[in-house]
Design a protein around this motif. Structure first.
Motif, PDB file in Angstrom:
ATOM      1  N   THR A   1       0.412  -0.984  -0.144  1.00  0.00           N
ATOM      2  CA  THR A   1      -0.167   0.122  -0.078  1.00  0.00           C
ATOM      3  C   THR A   1       1.055   1.114   0.030  1.00  0.00           C
TER       4      THR A   1
ATOM      5  N   GLU B   1       2.792   1.807  -2.066  1.00  0.00           N
ATOM      6  CA  GLU B   1       3.554   2.344  -3.536  1.00  0.00           C
ATOM      7  C   GLU B   1       1.659   2.957  -3.995  1.00  0.00           C
ATOM      8  N   PHE B   2       0.961   2.960  -3.462  1.00  0.00           N
ATOM      9  CA  PHE B   2      -0.591   3.552  -3.997  1.00  0.00           C
ATOM     10  C   PHE B   2      -0.433   4.878  -4.514  1.00  0.00           C
ATOM     11  N   PRO B   3      -1.017   5.779  -5.302  1.00  0.00           N
ATOM     12  CA  PRO B   3      -1.525   6.844  -5.051  1.00  0.00           C
ATOM     13  C   PRO B   3      -1.532   7.712  -3.825  1.00  0.00           C
ATOM     14  N   LYS B   4      -1.167   8.873  -3.675  1.00  0.00           N
ATOM     15  CA  LYS B   4      -1.961   9.434  -2.138  1.00  0.00           C
ATOM     16  C   LYS B   4      -2.665   9.422  -1.919  1.00  0.00           C
ATOM     17  N   SER B   5      -3.551   9.640  -3.232  1.00  0.00           N
ATOM     18  CA  SER B   5      -5.278  10.508  -3.016  1.00  0.00           C
ATOM     19  C   SER B   5      -6.095   8.646  -2.938  1.00  0.00           C
ATOM     20  N   GLU B   6      -4.604   8.072  -2.049  1.00  0.00           N
ATOM     21  CA  GLU B   6      -5.926   6.506  -1.675  1.00  0.00           C
ATOM     22  C   GLU B   6      -5.180   6.669  -0.373  1.00  0.00           C
ATOM     23  N   GLN B   7      -4.628   7.022  -0.246  1.00  0.00           N
ATOM     24  CA  GLN B   7      -3.557   6.722   1.493  1.00  0.00           C
ATOM     25  C   GLN B   7      -4.894   6.621   2.546  1.00  0.00           C
TER      26      GLN B   7
ATOM     27  N   SER C   1      -7.457  -3.824  -5.812  1.00  0.00           N
ATOM     28  CA  SER C   1      -6.057  -2.682  -6.201  1.00  0.00           C
ATOM     29  C   SER C   1      -5.481  -2.580  -7.559  1.00  0.00           C
TER      30      SER C   1
ATOM     31  N   TYR D   1      -3.486   0.030  -8.638  1.00  0.00           N
ATOM     32  CA  TYR D   1      -2.229   0.269  -7.849  1.00  0.00           C
ATOM     33  C   TYR D   1      -1.605  -0.499  -7.266  1.00  0.00           C
TER      34      TYR D   1
END
Length: 130
Positions: A26, A28-34, A85, A90
């Motif tokens: 996680t 590596e997920f986009p910041k928008s998905e934090q 994901s 993601y």
């Protein structure tokens, strides 16, 4: 039922290792998905060893089996969220697929433990009826 030491349970150990892998993925997920999918995935992953630990400290096999059922439910959430994901691209798809497989194997181990607990209860009950 004698108190189980949850740290000695293989299903707990494996689930703890998988929590670390989920956190690594996680990152590596986009910041928008934090605070979205990443957070939900982390909470679901943490719920698995937490339920195993809590259930092992309960006084009965029925209670322990109930918490193992809860852990299994969280495990299925993790598998689903990992699939989401992958669908959204993601993180590393190969890593996600590999961890999904590890969770599926863990699910089989949890199922086997639940069956063992429930079967041992049936044996005890039938012993009392003799």
């Amino acid at each position: 039922m004698a108190q189980l030491r949850f740290k000695d349970l293989d299903v707990w150990k494996v689930s703890m290792d998988l929590v670390v892998k989920v956190y690594e993925i996680t990152r590596e997920f986009p910041k928008s998905e934090q605070f979205g999918l990443a957070s939900q995935l982390q909470r679901s992953a943490v719920s698995i060893p937490s339920n195993i630990a809590e259930g092992s400290g309960r006084g009965t096999r029925i209670d322990f089996a109930h918490f193992l059922d809860q852990a299994r439910g969280s495990l299925l959430e993790v598998i689903t969220q990992l699939e989401i994901s992958r669908s959204l691209n993601y993180g590393d798809s190969d890593k996600i697929k590999a961890i999904q497989l590890e969770y599926e194997i863990l699910g089989m181990r949890i199922n086997a433990l639940i069956k063992t607990i429930k079967d041992s209860k049936r044996i005890e009950r039938s012993d009392l009826e003799d």
